[in-house]
Design a protein around this motif. Sequence first.
Motif, short mmCIF file in Angstrom:
data_model
loop_
_atom_site.label_atom_id
_atom_site.label_comp_id
_atom_site.label_asym_id
_atom_site.label_seq_id
_atom_site.Cartn_x
_atom_site.Cartn_y
_atom_site.Cartn_z
N CYS A 11 36.15 71.47 91.72
CA CYS A 11 35.40 72.78 91.60
C CYS A 11 36.22 73.75 90.65
O CYS A 11 35.52 74.19 89.85
CB CYS A 11 35.26 73.56 93.08
SG CYS A 11 34.45 74.98 92.82
N ASN A 15 34.44 74.32 86.76
CA ASN A 15 33.62 75.63 86.29
C ASN A 15 34.48 76.43 85.61
O ASN A 15 35.77 76.30 85.33
CB ASN A 15 33.38 76.35 87.74
CG ASN A 15 32.30 75.72 88.62
OD1 ASN A 15 31.12 75.57 88.32
ND2 ASN A 15 32.76 74.73 89.48
N SER A 76 26.21 87.15 86.73
CA SER A 76 26.45 85.90 87.63
C SER A 76 27.83 85.18 87.31
O SER A 76 28.34 85.48 86.02
CB SER A 76 25.10 84.95 87.32
OG SER A 76 25.35 84.55 86.17
N TYR A 77 28.15 84.44 88.07
CA TYR A 77 29.37 83.78 87.90
C TYR A 77 29.22 82.28 88.43
O TYR A 77 28.47 81.97 89.36
CB TYR A 77 30.50 84.27 88.78
CG TYR A 77 30.98 85.37 88.21
CD1 TYR A 77 32.00 85.69 87.39
CD2 TYR A 77 30.42 86.72 88.75
CE1 TYR A 77 32.60 87.03 86.88
CE2 TYR A 77 30.61 87.97 88.07
CZ TYR A 77 31.90 88.01 87.21
OH TYR A 77 32.04 89.58 86.73
N ASP A 78 29.96 81.35 87.86
CA ASP A 78 30.04 79.98 88.37
C ASP A 78 30.48 80.08 89.97
O ASP A 78 30.07 79.41 90.67
CB ASP A 78 30.95 79.09 87.58
CG ASP A 78 30.42 78.85 86.07
OD1 ASP A 78 29.18 78.87 86.03
OD2 ASP A 78 31.27 78.47 85.33
N VAL A 79 31.78 80.55 89.84
CA VAL A 79 32.40 80.51 91.51
C VAL A 79 32.69 82.05 91.68
O VAL A 79 33.34 82.77 91.00
CB VAL A 79 33.69 79.73 91.25
CG1 VAL A 79 34.17 79.71 92.76
CG2 VAL A 79 33.41 78.32 90.80
N LYS A 99 25.24 86.87 91.28
CA LYS A 99 24.78 85.27 91.61
C LYS A 99 26.03 84.41 91.42
O LYS A 99 26.85 84.69 90.45
CB LYS A 99 23.82 84.75 91.03
CG LYS A 99 22.44 85.64 91.26
CD LYS A 99 21.35 85.06 90.45
CE LYS A 99 19.90 85.96 90.34
NZ LYS A 99 20.33 87.12 89.39
N ALA A 100 26.04 83.52 92.23
CA ALA A 100 27.24 82.51 91.80
C ALA A 100 26.68 80.92 92.27
O ALA A 100 25.90 80.94 93.39
CB ALA A 100 28.35 82.93 92.76
N LYS A 101 27.06 79.77 91.63
CA LYS A 101 26.65 78.70 91.89
C LYS A 101 27.36 78.38 93.02
O LYS A 101 26.89 77.68 94.14
CB LYS A 101 27.16 77.66 90.95
CG LYS A 101 26.06 77.74 89.86
CD LYS A 101 26.48 76.37 88.71
CE LYS A 101 27.81 76.43 87.97
NZ LYS A 101 28.16 75.54 86.99
N VAL A 102 28.72 78.75 93.35
CA VAL A 102 29.48 78.39 94.51
C VAL A 102 30.39 79.40 95.07
O VAL A 102 30.70 80.43 94.30
CB VAL A 102 30.65 77.12 94.04
CG1 VAL A 102 31.31 76.70 95.29
CG2 VAL A 102 29.94 76.10 93.45
N ASP A 117 30.41 78.17 100.56
CA ASP A 117 29.82 76.75 100.04
C ASP A 117 31.18 75.69 100.31
O ASP A 117 30.82 74.49 100.59
CB ASP A 117 29.25 76.61 98.84
CG ASP A 117 28.26 77.74 98.56
OD1 ASP A 117 27.24 77.81 99.67
OD2 ASP A 117 28.22 78.57 97.67
#
Length: 322
Positions: A11, A15, A76-79, A99-102, A117
């Motif tokens: 991860c 990212n 937004s961020y990846d993590v 917002k974040a993917k993870v 997550d």
Amino acid sequence: MKKIPDEIVACLKENEEYLILLHQKPDGDAIGSAIALGKGLKQLNKSVDYYIETPIEDKLLFFEEIDCFNRQLKESYDVILFLDCSSSGFAYSPQTMPKAKVKLVIDHHKSNAHYGDLNCVEITGATAEIVYRILKALAVEIDEEMADAVFTAITTDTGSFQFSNVTNDTHIIAGELYKVKPSYANLSKRLHNQKNMDQMKMTGAAIHSLEILDSMPIALMVLDYDTIVKYGGTINISDDVANVGQNTIGVAITALLKEVRPGDYRVSLRAKFPFDIHKIALKYGGGGHERAAGFNFRGDIQEIKDDLMEVYQTQCEQDETI
Ligand SMILES: [Mn+2]
């Protein structure tokens, strides 16, 4: 040392954009973990933002990386990384969470709710022990500031290697930091011994309030609201104040009550093996560890005294050797 799970390392490799969050009132472990991991990720050409509650204790302000804290956030961020944070409710987070993917949780609290997550949660002396092992797994080169950050985190969260959370790994990691710089003596004194005048007076007031409950080995200290205001606010209550009661010969359990607003208390608990004060903290919606925990409280202090005495008596009934 135990291996960091592959999915955590993957991860962090895959990212690019990170936001680091810590618990409210960030301590040495939180700040140290943030700086070590944040700088490590930057070394790998990742972008890192920090959203961290201020003010930060004076003794931690020497880190240059603090200049990078609390800059403009992205939408937004990846993590989003939650460090040293046992639940998302304890995190100091922006009003509108990007917002974040993870959501990746890295923490060492027993009460951690695995709210990410991905969760990298182990019972270690400090969150920074996990962070250090992550940096090694990412083949990051530890520079002097990162070494100071990991040392700061470990030495503050273990009470200078005195607490029962210290393990072989804690010492191995601290030992490896000496490959980066030859001495941590000045840093150690800065973190553990030096206080500003208000912090000295605040500690003195806490000691002055020390009392023993009903001939049991339970110590209680209270810093009332007026005293806290007089000596510059809660920022001047240093981490070691709760240990004063615990360092009194014969004491097994300590509570330090800090009246942060009239009638509102922040309570720090300490215990010696085998007493488990974590369950008291959980009862009031707090968290922590078996031997060190905390919670917020509003009400009659006698209720807390009763809880402490019950923990002591229950344990004594179960274990006749006490
Ligand atoms: Mn910690």
